[in-house]
Design an enzyme around this catalytic site. Sequence first.
Site, PDB file in Angstrom:
ATOM      1  N   CYS A 108     -48.321  -1.250  40.488  1.00 24.05           N
ATOM      2  CA  CYS A 108     -48.494  -2.456  39.678  1.00 24.05           C
ATOM      3  C   CYS A 108     -47.752  -2.173  38.389  1.00 24.05           C
ATOM      4  O   CYS A 108     -48.203  -1.361  37.587  1.00 24.05           O
ATOM      5  CB  CYS A 108     -49.961  -2.769  39.394  1.00 24.05           C
ATOM      6  SG  CYS A 108     -50.106  -4.134  38.211  1.00 24.05           S
ATOM      7  N   CYS A 111     -49.939  -3.534  35.155  1.00 21.45           N
ATOM      8  CA  CYS A 111     -51.190  -2.889  34.744  1.00 21.45           C
ATOM      9  C   CYS A 111     -51.674  -1.979  35.862  1.00 21.45           C
ATOM     10  O   CYS A 111     -51.127  -0.902  36.047  1.00 21.45           O
ATOM     11  CB  CYS A 111     -52.231  -3.917  34.345  1.00 21.45           C
ATOM     12  SG  CYS A 111     -52.380  -5.332  35.450  1.00 21.45           S
ATOM     13  N   SER A 112     -52.663  -2.388  36.632  1.00 20.96           N
ATOM     14  CA  SER A 112     -53.195  -1.482  37.650  1.00 20.96           C
ATOM     15  C   SER A 112     -53.825  -2.259  38.801  1.00 20.96           C
ATOM     16  O   SER A 112     -54.839  -1.833  39.345  1.00 20.96           O
ATOM     17  CB  SER A 112     -54.225  -0.550  37.018  1.00 20.96           C
ATOM     18  OG  SER A 112     -55.234  -1.310  36.396  1.00 20.96           O
ATOM     19  N   CYS A 113     -53.241  -3.389  39.185  1.00 25.00           N
ATOM     20  CA  CYS A 113     -53.799  -4.184  40.273  1.00 25.00           C
ATOM     21  C   CYS A 113     -53.833  -3.363  41.563  1.00 25.00           C
ATOM     22  O   CYS A 113     -52.882  -2.645  41.874  1.00 25.00           O
ATOM     23  CB  CYS A 113     -52.984  -5.460  40.466  1.00 25.00           C
ATOM     24  SG  CYS A 113     -53.037  -6.509  39.005  1.00 25.00           S
TER      25      CYS A 113
HETATM   26 FE    FE Z   1     -52.087  -4.924  37.531  1.00 21.16          FE
END
Ligand code: FE
Length: 204
Positions: A108, A111-113
Amino acid sequence: MPHDDHDHPHALLPPDPALRVKALETILTRKGLIDPVALDEIIDTYQNKIGPQNGARVVAKAWGDSAFKQALLADATSVVADLGFYGRQGEHIVVVENTPEQHNMVVCTLCSCYPWPLLGIPPGWYKSDAYRARAVREPRKVLAEFGVELTPESSVRVWDSTAEIRYLVLPMRPEGSEGLGEEDLAALVTRDSMIGTGLPKVPS
Ligand code: FE
């Protein structure tokens, strides 16, 4: 606003994220905005009850059942929901299949999906600036650092997960796993193999 020392625990805290989170939790709890018991339950659920073992079950089932695999590749969200894997960050899951010609890898960049209901909470490196930037720029090099060596004929495709689509890699079934049941197959599926930064274990 009340203004005594007890209401300003953050003022004396060092810039440690864990302490800051704890401070926030304390303040929100005192103001009655969150219930710490409910919060603990959510954290426990995603840390201990929901983990990569859910994704591993899905992969193992796909390895052994080609009709299931086709359905999974066509509409993963509803197929895994039928198995009971749904919830926060589980909307719009797309499964991408590794083949001898194409290796898939998920990042991602924003961010951190991450598909929480299948993999749990993302590992620290998945959220790091380095991984997020380099996975796209130099995927082969990143893969090599994870110990994944691809054959020259295999291309690498990097999928950028977002809040709209969260990707899960369906790794190739390892050689020597013929005849194994679903449970034994699931034990070969690592978390990283479903992010694309690893390969499944080979049966011993
Ligand atoms: Fe994300």
